[in-house]
Design a protein around this motif. Structure first.
Motif, PDB file in Angstrom:
ATOM      1  N   SER A  60      42.852  32.837  44.188  1.00  0.00           N
ATOM      2  CA  SER A  60      41.939  33.576  43.170  1.00  0.00           C
ATOM      3  C   SER A  60      42.170  34.975  42.655  1.00  0.00           C
ATOM      4  O   SER A  60      42.666  35.551  43.864  1.00  0.00           O
ATOM      5  CB  SER A  60      40.375  32.975  43.464  1.00  0.00           C
ATOM      6  N   ALA A  61      41.406  35.306  41.657  1.00  0.00           N
ATOM      7  CA  ALA A  61      41.691  36.648  41.406  1.00  0.00           C
ATOM      8  C   ALA A  61      40.299  37.185  40.719  1.00  0.00           C
ATOM      9  O   ALA A  61      39.652  36.418  40.087  1.00  0.00           O
ATOM     10  CB  ALA A  61      42.760  37.168  40.732  1.00  0.00           C
ATOM     11  N   VAL A  62      39.961  38.371  41.212  1.00  0.00           N
ATOM     12  CA  VAL A  62      38.757  39.078  40.102  1.00  0.00           C
ATOM     13  C   VAL A  62      38.999  40.363  39.959  1.00  0.00           C
ATOM     14  O   VAL A  62      40.203  40.924  40.529  1.00  0.00           O
ATOM     15  CB  VAL A  62      37.336  39.075  41.397  1.00  0.00           C
ATOM     16  N   ASP A  63      38.316  41.077  39.284  1.00  0.00           N
ATOM     17  CA  ASP A  63      38.545  42.518  38.631  1.00  0.00           C
ATOM     18  C   ASP A  63      38.633  43.577  39.756  1.00  0.00           C
ATOM     19  O   ASP A  63      39.599  44.469  39.762  1.00  0.00           O
ATOM     20  CB  ASP A  63      37.827  42.783  37.489  1.00  0.00           C
ATOM     21  N   ASP A  64      37.601  43.435  40.638  1.00  0.00           N
ATOM     22  CA  ASP A  64      37.368  44.596  41.652  1.00  0.00           C
ATOM     23  C   ASP A  64      36.488  44.136  42.892  1.00  0.00           C
ATOM     24  O   ASP A  64      36.027  43.060  42.848  1.00  0.00           O
ATOM     25  CB  ASP A  64      36.781  45.951  40.790  1.00  0.00           C
ATOM     26  N   ARG A  65      36.452  45.207  43.529  1.00  0.00           N
ATOM     27  CA  ARG A  65      35.248  44.762  44.636  1.00  0.00           C
ATOM     28  C   ARG A  65      33.976  44.479  44.345  1.00  0.00           C
ATOM     29  O   ARG A  65      33.386  43.479  45.224  1.00  0.00           O
ATOM     30  CB  ARG A  65      35.346  46.053  45.881  1.00  0.00           C
ATOM     31  N   ASP A  66      33.411  44.863  43.160  1.00  0.00           N
ATOM     32  CA  ASP A  66      31.972  44.547  42.908  1.00  0.00           C
ATOM     33  C   ASP A  66      32.073  42.968  42.250  1.00  0.00           C
ATOM     34  O   ASP A  66      31.436  42.073  42.706  1.00  0.00           O
ATOM     35  CB  ASP A  66      31.560  45.380  41.602  1.00  0.00           C
ATOM     36  N   ALA A  67      33.164  42.762  41.545  1.00  0.00           N
ATOM     37  CA  ALA A  67      33.389  41.362  41.197  1.00  0.00           C
ATOM     38  C   ALA A  67      33.576  40.043  42.364  1.00  0.00           C
ATOM     39  O   ALA A  67      32.932  39.254  42.252  1.00  0.00           O
ATOM     40  CB  ALA A  67      34.356  41.136  40.187  1.00  0.00           C
ATOM     41  N   LEU A  68      34.368  40.774  43.581  1.00  0.00           N
ATOM     42  CA  LEU A  68      34.550  39.988  44.476  1.00  0.00           C
ATOM     43  C   LEU A  68      33.153  39.779  45.287  1.00  0.00           C
ATOM     44  O   LEU A  68      32.781  38.520  45.497  1.00  0.00           O
ATOM     45  CB  LEU A  68      35.566  40.752  45.611  1.00  0.00           C
ATOM     46  N   GLY A  69      32.137  40.641  45.356  1.00  0.00           N
ATOM     47  CA  GLY A  69      31.097  40.528  45.969  1.00  0.00           C
ATOM     48  C   GLY A  69      30.067  39.557  45.006  1.00  0.00           C
ATOM     49  O   GLY A  69      29.448  38.733  45.932  1.00  0.00           O
ATOM     50  N   ARG A  70      30.108  39.761  43.976  1.00  0.00           N
ATOM     51  CA  ARG A  70      29.381  38.691  43.071  1.00  0.00           C
ATOM     52  C   ARG A  70      29.805  37.410  43.275  1.00  0.00           C
ATOM     53  O   ARG A  70      29.018  36.322  43.235  1.00  0.00           O
ATOM     54  CB  ARG A  70      29.334  39.388  41.405  1.00  0.00           C
ATOM     55  N   TYR A  71      31.151  37.014  43.208  1.00  0.00           N
ATOM     56  CA  TYR A  71      31.610  35.929  43.456  1.00  0.00           C
ATOM     57  C   TYR A  71      31.217  35.381  44.829  1.00  0.00           C
ATOM     58  O   TYR A  71      30.871  34.233  44.724  1.00  0.00           O
ATOM     59  CB  TYR A  71      33.227  35.885  43.396  1.00  0.00           C
ATOM     60  N   LEU A  72      31.279  36.200  45.802  1.00  0.00           N
ATOM     61  CA  LEU A  72      31.027  35.603  46.979  1.00  0.00           C
ATOM     62  C   LEU A  72      29.568  35.187  47.356  1.00  0.00           C
ATOM     63  O   LEU A  72      29.179  34.286  48.056  1.00  0.00           O
ATOM     64  CB  LEU A  72      31.381  36.602  48.203  1.00  0.00           C
ATOM     65  N   GLU A  73      28.892  35.881  46.687  1.00  0.00           N
ATOM     66  CA  GLU A  73      27.370  35.640  46.750  1.00  0.00           C
ATOM     67  C   GLU A  73      26.552  34.607  45.566  1.00  0.00           C
ATOM     68  O   GLU A  73      25.866  34.093  45.852  1.00  0.00           O
ATOM     69  CB  GLU A  73      26.503  37.157  46.663  1.00  0.00           C
ATOM     70  N   HIS A  74      27.704  34.366  44.646  1.00  0.00           N
ATOM     71  CA  HIS A  74      27.302  33.343  43.813  1.00  0.00           C
ATOM     72  C   HIS A  74      26.508  31.892  44.352  1.00  0.00           C
ATOM     73  O   HIS A  74      27.267  31.494  45.258  1.00  0.00           O
ATOM     74  CB  HIS A  74      28.478  32.992  42.848  1.00  0.00           C
ATOM     75  N   PRO A  75      25.487  31.545  43.952  1.00  0.00           N
ATOM     76  CA  PRO A  75      24.957  30.255  44.433  1.00  0.00           C
ATOM     77  C   PRO A  75      25.898  29.078  44.522  1.00  0.00           C
ATOM     78  O   PRO A  75      25.997  28.422  45.329  1.00  0.00           O
ATOM     79  CB  PRO A  75      23.710  30.130  43.493  1.00  0.00           C
ATOM     80  N   ALA A  76      26.769  29.029  43.642  1.00  0.00           N
ATOM     81  CA  ALA A  76      27.728  27.938  43.489  1.00  0.00           C
ATOM     82  C   ALA A  76      28.866  27.879  44.775  1.00  0.00           C
ATOM     83  O   ALA A  76      28.992  26.992  45.257  1.00  0.00           O
ATOM     84  CB  ALA A  76      28.479  27.649  42.252  1.00  0.00           C
ATOM     85  N   HIS A  77      29.264  29.051  44.872  1.00  0.00           N
ATOM     86  CA  HIS A  77      30.307  29.496  45.775  1.00  0.00           C
ATOM     87  C   HIS A  77      29.578  29.347  47.206  1.00  0.00           C
ATOM     88  O   HIS A  77      30.058  28.557  47.877  1.00  0.00           O
ATOM     89  CB  HIS A  77      30.653  30.853  45.811  1.00  0.00           C
ATOM     90  N   GLN A  78      28.206  29.639  47.406  1.00  0.00           N
ATOM     91  CA  GLN A  78      27.696  29.541  48.822  1.00  0.00           C
ATOM     92  C   GLN A  78      27.518  27.963  48.794  1.00  0.00           C
ATOM     93  O   GLN A  78      27.477  27.650  50.077  1.00  0.00           O
ATOM     94  CB  GLN A  78      26.383  30.481  48.559  1.00  0.00           C
ATOM     95  N   ALA A  79      26.942  27.322  48.036  1.00  0.00           N
ATOM     96  CA  ALA A  79      26.832  25.910  48.328  1.00  0.00           C
ATOM     97  C   ALA A  79      28.152  25.170  48.577  1.00  0.00           C
ATOM     98  O   ALA A  79      28.045  24.327  49.616  1.00  0.00           O
ATOM     99  CB  ALA A  79      26.322  25.251  47.028  1.00  0.00           C
TER     100      ALA A  79
END
Length: 97
Positions: A60-79
């Protein structure tokens, strides 16, 4: 952009058709439509029979480190991560390109 690669190894005795694995794959498959930070999303089963091969991959790809953090913490990802913890281990590489 940041590339986020994850390689999964199923635990000993766990097969692809295990219902837990099927739920985990479906949970991760859905992330591409659920997490707006994802700019690129693909996943699939390994087709190689080499001894060093892993079983499953996410690319996968995201724009930057902040976006990566939001992705990693997203509830759907955590589930999804919680599901995979029941039957697999994994390694991760995040790199800028």
């Amino acid at each position: 952009m940041i590339r986020h690669l994850v390689l999964f190894k199923l635990d000993e005795g766990v097969e692809r058709d295990d219902p837990r694995v099927e739920r985990g794959v479906e949970a991760f498959r859905a992330l591409g439509d659920q997490i707006p930070e994802l700019r690129f999303w693909e996943l699939g089963w390994n087709i190689s029979d080499r001894a060093i091969a892993q079983d499953f991959a996410i690319n996968s790809a995201v724009d930057d480190r902040d976006a990566l953090g939001r992705y990693l913490e997203h509830p759907a990802h955590q589930a999804g991560v919680a599901l995979w913890r029941e039957f697999a281990t994994w390694v991760v590489v995040d790199y800028e390109y």
